[in-house]
Design a protein around this motif. Structure first.
Motif, mmCIF file in Angstrom:
data_model
loop_
_atom_site.group_PDB
_atom_site.id
_atom_site.type_symbol
_atom_site.label_atom_id
_atom_site.label_comp_id
_atom_site.label_asym_id
_atom_site.label_seq_id
_atom_site.Cartn_x
_atom_site.Cartn_y
_atom_site.Cartn_z
ATOM 1 N N SER A 108 18.600 -10.521 -21.286
ATOM 2 C CA SER A 108 18.671 -10.789 -19.863
ATOM 3 C C SER A 108 17.457 -11.616 -19.420
ATOM 4 O O SER A 108 16.329 -11.414 -19.876
ATOM 5 C CB SER A 108 18.809 -9.443 -19.152
ATOM 6 O OG SER A 108 17.846 -9.312 -18.206
ATOM 7 N N TYR A 109 17.714 -12.601 -18.587
ATOM 8 C CA TYR A 109 16.689 -13.495 -18.043
ATOM 9 C C TYR A 109 16.719 -13.356 -16.523
ATOM 10 O O TYR A 109 17.788 -13.289 -15.935
ATOM 11 C CB TYR A 109 16.963 -14.942 -18.464
ATOM 12 C CG TYR A 109 16.723 -15.163 -19.933
ATOM 13 C CD1 TYR A 109 15.545 -15.753 -20.397
ATOM 14 C CD2 TYR A 109 17.662 -14.750 -20.882
ATOM 15 C CE1 TYR A 109 15.310 -15.941 -21.754
ATOM 16 C CE2 TYR A 109 17.433 -14.926 -22.237
ATOM 17 C CZ TYR A 109 16.261 -15.524 -22.662
ATOM 18 O OH TYR A 109 16.022 -15.685 -23.996
ATOM 19 N N THR A 110 15.546 -13.342 -15.958
ATOM 20 C CA THR A 110 15.460 -13.113 -14.523
ATOM 21 C C THR A 110 14.713 -14.255 -13.853
ATOM 22 O O THR A 110 13.607 -14.603 -14.262
ATOM 23 C CB THR A 110 14.720 -11.789 -14.239
ATOM 24 O OG1 THR A 110 15.388 -10.746 -14.942
ATOM 25 C CG2 THR A 110 14.712 -11.486 -12.752
ATOM 26 N N CYS A 111 15.353 -14.827 -12.847
ATOM 27 C CA CYS A 111 14.681 -15.810 -11.997
ATOM 28 C C CYS A 111 14.236 -15.043 -10.753
ATOM 29 O O CYS A 111 15.065 -14.490 -10.022
ATOM 30 C CB CYS A 111 15.646 -16.934 -11.630
ATOM 31 S SG CYS A 111 14.907 -18.179 -10.564
ATOM 32 N N SER A 112 12.966 -14.977 -10.564
ATOM 33 C CA SER A 112 12.436 -14.188 -9.460
ATOM 34 C C SER A 112 11.905 -15.131 -8.390
ATOM 35 O O SER A 112 11.084 -16.000 -8.679
ATOM 36 C CB SER A 112 11.332 -13.286 -9.997
ATOM 37 O OG SER A 112 10.818 -12.530 -8.960
ATOM 38 N N ILE A 113 12.399 -14.965 -7.184
ATOM 39 C CA ILE A 113 12.086 -15.900 -6.106
ATOM 40 C C ILE A 113 11.504 -15.127 -4.937
ATOM 41 O O ILE A 113 12.054 -14.102 -4.531
ATOM 42 C CB ILE A 113 13.359 -16.634 -5.654
ATOM 43 C CG1 ILE A 113 13.921 -17.436 -6.826
ATOM 44 C CG2 ILE A 113 13.072 -17.534 -4.460
ATOM 45 C CD1 ILE A 113 15.305 -17.934 -6.573
ATOM 46 N N GLN A 114 10.434 -15.676 -4.414
ATOM 47 C CA GLN A 114 9.805 -15.039 -3.263
ATOM 48 C C GLN A 114 9.699 -16.040 -2.133
ATOM 49 O O GLN A 114 9.059 -17.082 -2.278
ATOM 50 C CB GLN A 114 8.412 -14.573 -3.669
ATOM 51 C CG GLN A 114 8.098 -13.186 -3.209
ATOM 52 C CD GLN A 114 6.691 -12.824 -3.621
ATOM 53 O OE1 GLN A 114 6.280 -13.049 -4.748
ATOM 54 N NE2 GLN A 114 5.955 -12.295 -2.676
ATOM 55 N N THR A 115 10.351 -15.744 -1.052
ATOM 56 C CA THR A 115 10.123 -16.541 0.159
ATOM 57 C C THR A 115 9.055 -15.806 0.960
ATOM 58 O O THR A 115 8.546 -14.772 0.512
ATOM 59 C CB THR A 115 11.412 -16.646 0.989
ATOM 60 O OG1 THR A 115 11.818 -15.328 1.336
ATOM 61 C CG2 THR A 115 12.518 -17.332 0.220
ATOM 62 N N LYS A 116 8.737 -16.325 2.126
ATOM 63 C CA LYS A 116 7.640 -15.712 2.896
ATOM 64 C C LYS A 116 7.921 -14.234 3.181
ATOM 65 O O LYS A 116 7.063 -13.393 3.041
ATOM 66 C CB LYS A 116 7.410 -16.481 4.192
ATOM 67 C CG LYS A 116 6.797 -17.848 3.912
ATOM 68 C CD LYS A 116 5.807 -18.266 4.985
ATOM 69 C CE LYS A 116 5.014 -19.498 4.562
ATOM 70 N NZ LYS A 116 5.845 -20.666 4.235
ATOM 71 N N GLN A 117 9.169 -13.925 3.514
ATOM 72 C CA GLN A 117 9.450 -12.523 3.851
ATOM 73 C C GLN A 117 10.270 -11.820 2.774
ATOM 74 O O GLN A 117 10.081 -10.644 2.507
ATOM 75 C CB GLN A 117 10.228 -12.351 5.160
ATOM 76 C CG GLN A 117 10.309 -13.456 6.180
ATOM 77 C CD GLN A 117 11.019 -14.739 5.817
ATOM 78 O OE1 GLN A 117 11.219 -15.066 4.626
ATOM 79 N NE2 GLN A 117 11.383 -15.483 6.836
ATOM 80 N N LYS A 118 11.255 -12.557 2.189
ATOM 81 C CA LYS A 118 12.265 -11.867 1.386
ATOM 82 C C LYS A 118 12.286 -12.346 -0.068
ATOM 83 O O LYS A 118 12.600 -13.502 -0.325
ATOM 84 C CB LYS A 118 13.653 -12.097 1.990
ATOM 85 C CG LYS A 118 13.781 -11.534 3.388
ATOM 86 C CD LYS A 118 14.851 -12.292 4.148
ATOM 87 C CE LYS A 118 14.855 -11.889 5.612
ATOM 88 N NZ LYS A 118 15.659 -12.830 6.421
ATOM 89 N N PRO A 119 12.002 -11.456 -0.993
ATOM 90 C CA PRO A 119 12.120 -11.825 -2.407
ATOM 91 C C PRO A 119 13.553 -11.616 -2.918
ATOM 92 O O PRO A 119 14.323 -10.878 -2.300
ATOM 93 C CB PRO A 119 11.175 -10.857 -3.089
ATOM 94 C CG PRO A 119 11.134 -9.665 -2.206
ATOM 95 C CD PRO A 119 11.554 -10.071 -0.821
ATOM 96 N N LYS A 120 13.849 -12.278 -3.984
ATOM 97 C CA LYS A 120 15.184 -12.101 -4.577
ATOM 98 C C LYS A 120 15.109 -12.350 -6.075
ATOM 99 O O LYS A 120 14.384 -13.234 -6.534
ATOM 100 C CB LYS A 120 16.162 -13.073 -3.919
ATOM 101 C CG LYS A 120 17.462 -13.198 -4.676
ATOM 102 C CD LYS A 120 18.652 -13.137 -3.770
ATOM 103 C CE LYS A 120 19.901 -12.995 -4.611
ATOM 104 N NZ LYS A 120 21.117 -13.166 -3.889
#
Ligand SMILES: *[C@@H]1O[C@H](CO)[C@@H](O)[C@H](O)[C@H]1NC(C)=O
Ligand SMILES: *[C@@H]1O[C@H](CO)[C@@H](O)[C@H](O)[C@H]1NC(C)=O
Ligand SMILES: *[C@@H]1O[C@H](CO)[C@@H](O)[C@H](O)[C@H]1NC(C)=O
Ligand SMILES: *[C@@H]1O[C@H](CO)[C@@H](O)[C@H](O)[C@H]1NC(C)=O
Ligand SMILES: *[C@@H]1O[C@H](CO)[C@@H](O)[C@H](O)[C@H]1NC(C)=O
Ligand SMILES: *[C@@H]1O[C@H](CO)[C@@H](O)[C@H](O)[C@H]1NC(C)=O
Length: 322
Positions: A108-120
């Motif tokens: 499994s590979y995970t792309c982790s994204i963080q915006t100013k308020q909400k991570p995904k």
């Protein structure tokens, strides 16, 4: 730089990962366009995998993780694997490229994204396929009729290959033989001799195919022998055919006496056939002749007559005498 990083790599990685995990997840983020959250990507061993991840300019931090290892943090490569790099398009794409994918890349590979308020986070499961390949197959075999024979065909591949056996008979249609890596033939018969094809398939690439030749030995059986009516002065022929594996040896007898080539009589051998040729039939040639077929598994004989119209009362025999 690589060396310095290495010493504190574990620590950094642990804290980075904790940071990513502690942040709440699961909010729908309009500004981030990503693939469905648990996607499978299927790729063939040796090919290049591109695991897509799309972002936009509101994103503050991005990272790629492989299980619990950080591969990239932003543009910073943490992985030491030279096959791995990023595919970026301006600030909108943050895809991971793995060249020459191998089976240990599966996972499994995970792309982790963080915006100013909400991570995904987006998880992709990479499935690595390997074409079916036969790594071991039985040697050719020679057996006697009635023996038990086991042929084996071992193959590797991902997913596990399906093995099928077929008998490619020299004299006709291929015959179904089996669906297992071991093909058991109990009490093999002569009509089960031939070329066996083992095919390993898993739909990743064209199936792998190997062959095993099976020779079945059996004793001679005289198939055809025919008396001949021949007038004096003509060429006379007596023919005898025998099935046998290995090929039969033949002998001809006149009554009890073994025959050899003479000036007027010639014995011809043509594989599974023998012909007794009288170059110029005379009265003395008329009589009872016996063809004997032998191989190391057995012996059989059959008798015939060379006769003229006037000696027809001897009634030609066409059946083997056993
Ligand atoms: C991904 O593959 C696994 C098996 O490896 C399967 O159970 C799962 O349903 C697949 N998911 C998708 C979305 O295809
Ligand atoms: C993923 O991690 C495993 C070990 O956990 C490693 O062997 C493999 O090379 C990694 N793959 C990539 C593409 O980094
Ligand atoms: C062949 O296999 C059958 C069934 O398993 C067995 O009964 C028989 O004894 C075997 N024959 C030989 C020659 O091993
Ligand atoms: C066959 O044998 C007879 C008697 O010996 C002889 O007269 C005749 O010429 C021979 N024929 C041939 C074709 O050799
Ligand atoms: C022909 O010869 C064979 C072998 O000598 C003998 O067994 C058989 O009985 C004979 N047949 C006849 C009709 O005489
Ligand atoms: C032919 O076969 C019979 C029965 O097997 C045997 O008795 C006889 O001797 C054989 N004849 C010759 C010429 O081998």
């Amino acid at each position: 730089m690589q060396v310095g990083r290495k010493s504190c790599w574990k620590q950094l990685q642990a804290s980075f990962f904790r940071l990513l995990c502690l942040l709440p997840t699961g909010f729908p983020v309009r500004s981030v366009d990503m693939q469905r959250t648990t996607d499978n990507i299927t790729i063939r061993q040796g090919d290049t995998a591109i695991i897509r991840c799309y972002v936009d300019d509101k994103v503050s931090r991005v990272a790629w993780l492989n299980r619990s290892n950080i591969i990239f943090a932003g543009q910073d490569k943490w992985s030491l694997d030279p096959r791995v790099d990023l595919v970026t398009k301006g600030q909108l794409e943050y895809s991971l490229r793995i060249q020459k994918v191998d089976v240990y890349d599966e996972g499994s590979y995970t792309c982790s994204i963080q915006t100013k308020q909400k991570p995904k986070t987006s998880h992709v499961y990479l499935i690595v396929q390997v074409p079916a390949s036969i790594y071991k197959v039985s040697e050719d075999v020679i057996v006697n009729e009635g023996s038990n024979v086991t042929l084996s065909c071992l193959a590797s591949g991902r997913p596990d290959p399906i093995i099928t056996w077929r008998l490619l008979n020299p004299s006709g249609e291929p015959r179904a033989a089996g669906w297992e890596e071991f093909l058991d033939i109990i009490g093999i018969m002569r009509n089960q001799a031939g070329r066996y094809e083992c095919k390993a398939s898993n739909d990743v690439a064209t199936p792998d195919v190997k062959y095993v030749n099976v020779v079945v030995n059996y004793p001679p059986t005289i198939q055809k022998i025919q008396s001949s009516e021949t007038p004096v002065g003509r060429v006379g022929m007596l023919q005898c055919d025998a099935n046998a594996v290995p090929k039969p040896e033949f002998e001809w007898y006149r009554d009890e006496k073994r025959m050899t080539n003479t000036q007027s009589i010639n014995i011809q051998m043509l594989g599974t056939t023998t012909i007794l040729v009288f170059s110029n039939v005379s009265e003395e040639d008329y009589g009872n002749y016996t063809c004997v077929a032998t191989n190391r598994l057995g012996i059989q004989n059959a008798s015939v007559f060379l006769y003229s119209e006037c000696t027809q009362h001897l009634s030609p025999l066409t059946q083997p005498l056993l």
